[in-house]
Design a protein around this motif. Sequence first.
Motif, PDB file in Angstrom:
ATOM      1  N   HIS A 154       0.801  -1.220   0.000  1.00  0.00           N
ATOM      2  CA  HIS A 154       0.000   0.000   0.000  1.00  0.00           C
ATOM      3  C   HIS A 154       0.836   1.272   0.000  1.00  0.00           C
ATOM      4  N   GLN A 155       2.172   1.137   0.079  1.00  0.00           N
ATOM      5  CA  GLN A 155       3.039   2.309   0.100  1.00  0.00           C
ATOM      6  C   GLN A 155       4.023   2.352  -1.062  1.00  0.00           C
ATOM      7  N   THR A 156       3.917   1.423  -1.988  1.00  0.00           N
ATOM      8  CA  THR A 156       4.850   1.394  -3.124  1.00  0.00           C
ATOM      9  C   THR A 156       4.736   2.683  -3.939  1.00  0.00           C
ATOM     10  N   PRO A 157       5.853   3.358  -4.234  1.00  0.00           N
ATOM     11  CA  PRO A 157       5.790   4.568  -5.070  1.00  0.00           C
ATOM     12  C   PRO A 157       5.133   4.262  -6.413  1.00  0.00           C
ATOM     13  N   LEU A 158       4.268   5.152  -6.870  1.00  0.00           N
ATOM     14  CA  LEU A 158       3.545   4.916  -8.113  1.00  0.00           C
ATOM     15  C   LEU A 158       4.479   4.848  -9.311  1.00  0.00           C
ATOM     16  N   VAL A 159       5.590   5.583  -9.250  1.00  0.00           N
ATOM     17  CA  VAL A 159       6.571   5.524 -10.347  1.00  0.00           C
ATOM     18  C   VAL A 159       7.150   4.114 -10.452  1.00  0.00           C
ATOM     19  N   ALA A 160       7.453   3.522  -9.297  1.00  0.00           N
ATOM     20  CA  ALA A 160       7.983   2.155  -9.301  1.00  0.00           C
ATOM     21  C   ALA A 160       6.943   1.173  -9.818  1.00  0.00           C
ATOM     22  N   ALA A 161       5.689   1.332  -9.391  1.00  0.00           N
ATOM     23  CA  ALA A 161       4.623   0.452  -9.883  1.00  0.00           C
ATOM     24  C   ALA A 161       4.483   0.568 -11.395  1.00  0.00           C
ATOM     25  N   GLY A 162       4.587   1.798 -11.922  1.00  0.00           N
ATOM     26  CA  GLY A 162       4.515   2.000 -13.365  1.00  0.00           C
ATOM     27  C   GLY A 162       5.650   1.305 -14.089  1.00  0.00           C
ATOM     28  N   ALA A 163       6.857   1.348 -13.525  1.00  0.00           N
ATOM     29  CA  ALA A 163       8.006   0.675 -14.147  1.00  0.00           C
ATOM     30  C   ALA A 163       7.808  -0.841 -14.155  1.00  0.00           C
ATOM     31  N   TYR A 164       7.293  -1.381 -13.039  1.00  0.00           N
ATOM     32  CA  TYR A 164       7.040  -2.824 -12.977  1.00  0.00           C
ATOM     33  C   TYR A 164       6.021  -3.245 -14.046  1.00  0.00           C
ATOM     34  N   MET A 165       4.958  -2.454 -14.187  1.00  0.00           N
ATOM     35  CA  MET A 165       3.922  -2.782 -15.176  1.00  0.00           C
ATOM     36  C   MET A 165       4.449  -2.690 -16.598  1.00  0.00           C
ATOM     37  N   THR A 166       5.355  -1.749 -16.843  1.00  0.00           N
ATOM     38  CA  THR A 166       5.938  -1.626 -18.179  1.00  0.00           C
ATOM     39  C   THR A 166       6.708  -2.882 -18.555  1.00  0.00           C
ATOM     40  N   VAL A 167       7.480  -3.403 -17.607  1.00  0.00           N
ATOM     41  CA  VAL A 167       8.244  -4.640 -17.861  1.00  0.00           C
ATOM     42  C   VAL A 167       7.286  -5.787 -18.198  1.00  0.00           C
ATOM     43  N   LEU A 168       6.216  -5.918 -17.414  1.00  0.00           N
ATOM     44  CA  LEU A 168       5.237  -6.978 -17.674  1.00  0.00           C
ATOM     45  C   LEU A 168       4.583  -6.792 -19.043  1.00  0.00           C
ATOM     46  N   GLY A 169       4.224  -5.554 -19.384  1.00  0.00           N
ATOM     47  CA  GLY A 169       3.580  -5.287 -20.669  1.00  0.00           C
ATOM     48  C   GLY A 169       4.470  -5.622 -21.843  1.00  0.00           C
ATOM     49  N   ILE A 170       5.753  -5.277 -21.752  1.00  0.00           N
ATOM     50  CA  ILE A 170       6.687  -5.599 -22.834  1.00  0.00           C
ATOM     51  C   ILE A 170       6.787  -7.107 -23.016  1.00  0.00           C
ATOM     52  N   GLY A 171       6.843  -7.827 -21.900  1.00  0.00           N
ATOM     53  CA  GLY A 171       6.917  -9.284 -21.986  1.00  0.00           C
ATOM     54  C   GLY A 171       5.681  -9.894 -22.614  1.00  0.00           C
ATOM     55  N   LEU A 172       4.503  -9.441 -22.188  1.00  0.00           N
ATOM     56  CA  LEU A 172       3.255  -9.957 -22.745  1.00  0.00           C
ATOM     57  C   LEU A 172       3.145  -9.661 -24.240  1.00  0.00           C
ATOM     58  N   GLY A 173       3.552  -8.459 -24.643  1.00  0.00           N
ATOM     59  CA  GLY A 173       3.466  -8.092 -26.051  1.00  0.00           C
ATOM     60  C   GLY A 173       4.341  -8.955 -26.938  1.00  0.00           C
ATOM     61  N   ALA A 174       5.498  -9.392 -26.424  1.00  0.00           N
ATOM     62  CA  ALA A 174       6.405 -10.223 -27.210  1.00  0.00           C
ATOM     63  C   ALA A 174       5.958 -11.673 -27.277  1.00  0.00           C
ATOM     64  N   VAL A 175       5.136 -12.098 -26.330  1.00  0.00           N
ATOM     65  CA  VAL A 175       4.737 -13.508 -26.250  1.00  0.00           C
ATOM     66  C   VAL A 175       3.359 -13.762 -26.853  1.00  0.00           C
ATOM     67  N   ASN A 176       2.413 -12.896 -26.558  1.00  0.00           N
ATOM     68  CA  ASN A 176       1.002 -13.163 -26.802  1.00  0.00           C
ATOM     69  C   ASN A 176       0.707 -13.596 -28.237  1.00  0.00           C
ATOM     70  N   GLN A 177       0.887 -12.708 -29.216  1.00  0.00           N
ATOM     71  CA  GLN A 177       0.551 -13.027 -30.607  1.00  0.00           C
ATOM     72  C   GLN A 177       1.587 -13.936 -31.250  1.00  0.00           C
ATOM     73  N   ASN A 178       2.834 -13.875 -30.803  1.00  0.00           N
ATOM     74  CA  ASN A 178       3.886 -14.648 -31.457  1.00  0.00           C
ATOM     75  C   ASN A 178       3.791 -16.140 -31.156  1.00  0.00           C
ATOM     76  N   LEU A 179       3.133 -16.521 -30.058  1.00  0.00           N
ATOM     77  CA  LEU A 179       2.856 -17.943 -29.845  1.00  0.00           C
ATOM     78  C   LEU A 179       1.903 -18.467 -30.914  1.00  0.00           C
ATOM     79  N   VAL A 180       0.912 -17.648 -31.277  1.00  0.00           N
ATOM     80  CA  VAL A 180      -0.005 -18.030 -32.355  1.00  0.00           C
ATOM     81  C   VAL A 180       0.758 -18.161 -33.665  1.00  0.00           C
ATOM     82  N   LEU A 181       1.690 -17.245 -33.914  1.00  0.00           N
ATOM     83  CA  LEU A 181       2.498 -17.302 -35.132  1.00  0.00           C
ATOM     84  C   LEU A 181       3.293 -18.605 -35.205  1.00  0.00           C
TER      85      LEU A 181
END
Length: 518
Positions: A352-379
Motif C-alpha cells: 500500500h506504500q509502493t511509489p507509483l513511479v515504481a509500480a509504473g516501471a514494474y507494469m511496463t516490464v510486464l507489458g513488454i513481456g506480454l506483447g512479445a509472447v502473446n501473438q507470437n505464440l499463435v504465429l
Amino acid sequence: MSHRQVLEALSGLLLAMFVAMLSSTVVSNALPIIVADLEGTESGYTWVVVATLLTLTATTPIWGKLADLFSKKLLVQLALLIYVIGSFIAGFAPSMGVLIGARALQGVGVGGLTALVQIVIASMVSPRERGRYFGYLGAVFAVATVSGPLIGGLIVDTSWLGWRWCFFVGVPVAAVAVVVLQKTLHLPTVRRDVSIDYLGATLIASGVSVLLIWVSLAGHQFEWVSAITVLMILGGLLLLALAVLVEARAAEPVIPLHLFRNRTISLASAASLMVGVAMFGSTVFLAQYFQLSRGMSPTRAGLMTLPMVLGLLASSIATGRLIARYGRWKVYLVAGGTLMTLGLLLLSRLDHQTPLVAAGAYMTVLGIGLGAVNQNLVLAVQNSAAQRDMGVASSLAAFFRTMGGSIGVSALGAVLGHRVAQQVSTGLAGLGISPAKGGGSSIPDLDALPPAVREVVVTAYGDAIGHIFLLAVPFCLIALACIVAIRETPLRTTLAREDELTAPAPEAPEGAEVAGVR
C-alpha cells in the motif's frame, strides 16, 4: 493479396477484434451498478462474468474448425451478428436472468471473433510477413484493454446515458466492421461436402464448461474441497475423455488429435495456457490494487495501467516488424517470457506504500513481456500447422489462453479473498473491533470507513495483491520452459507447408466445388 489489399481488409478485422475485447472490459467498472439496479445477488454478479468466459472458451475451437470447412468471411460476419444480438438483449435486459443469458450469447460471438480474426490473417499472409500484422492486433488489444474501463466508467457517470449504453456502445463499431469486411475481404472458398462432428463439439463444450463453472464458483458458492468439487471435476474429465474417443474416430474432428503430435503446437498450447494466467490475472488485480489499496477512482485506476498497456503495444508492434524483417521468432518469445516473469516478480513487491513511479516501471516490464509472447505464440503454431488445419490450430492457442485466464482469475481471486479477509480480521482485532462488525468478506466502500479501519483494509489489499503476483510467477516459469523447448523452424514464405506443396493434389470428392474469390 497486395500489401494495400491486406491493410484494407485488416481495417475491418481490427474493428472486429476491438469489439471483441471491448465487450469484456467495458462493463468491468459498471457491474456493481448494473447488479444493484437489476436487484441481483453476489451469485448473479459472478455469473455475469462467468457466462461470457464460459461460452467464449467453449466455442473457440468449434469456430476454428468451422473456419476450415466454410467461408471465413461469412463466419466473421456471423460472429459479429451474434455479438450485436447479444448486446441488444443485454442492453434491454429487465432482469439478471436475461442479462446473464445475453452475456452468454455475447460470449459465443466474441469467441468467434477471437479465433477467426487470426485465422483470416493466416489465410491472407504468409508466416514470414504475418508478424507485422499480428503486431497491429496486439496494439488493438492494448487499446481496448485500457479504453474499455474508461469508456464504461464515463458511461455510468453520465446521467443521461446510464449503464445500458455499456452494451450498446460496441454495436456501431460492429456494424461498421461488417460493412468494411464485405467490401474489402476477398478470400477463395473451397466448398465441399462436410461431416460436422456434432457429438464431439457437444462433449468438448460440455466438458470445458463443467470445469470452468467449477473453478469459477469454487470458494464462493461451495468449498474448494467438497463433494461438489469432486463430482464436477470427475464429470468434466469424463466428458473430455469421451470427447477424445469420439474425436479419434470422427471424419471431421473438431480438434484433430494429430495436431498434438506436433512438438511446436503442443508446447505453444501449454505456454498459452500459462500466459493466460499472467495476462488476465494482472489486469484484474491491478485494477483492484489501485482502487482498494490506493483509494483511486475507477477512471484513474484505468489510467494508472497505461504503462503496462503502452509496453504491450510497443512490444507487439516492434517484435512483429523485427520478425517480418529477419525471420527469427524464438528469441523474442524467450525474451518476452523472461520479461513477463521478471515483471510479475517486481509486481510481487507491491504494497500500500509502493511509489507509483515504481509500480509504473514494474507494469511496463510486464507489458513488454506480454506483447512479445502473446501473438507470437499463435504465429509459431500457424507456421507449423498445415493450411487445411489452420483454423483449428490457430484457435487452439486462443482457447488455451482464455482457459488459463479463466482458471487463473478464479483461483487467484479465491486466494486473494481469503488472504484479505484474514488480514482484515487480524487488523481489526488489533483495534479492538469485532471482525463480524468490521467486515472483510465483501468489497468495501473506502470512503464510508473510519480512518483506522480504512488503513487496515488498504494495507490488507496492498499486501495481498502483491502476494497474488508472486503466486503467478511459477506459471510464467512453466510458460518460459515450454517456449525454450520449442524448436525454431524458418518462417515459410508460402501459405501452405512445403509437404503440402509437393504432395499430389487429391481428387475432388463428389459434389465438391471450388468457389471464386469472394
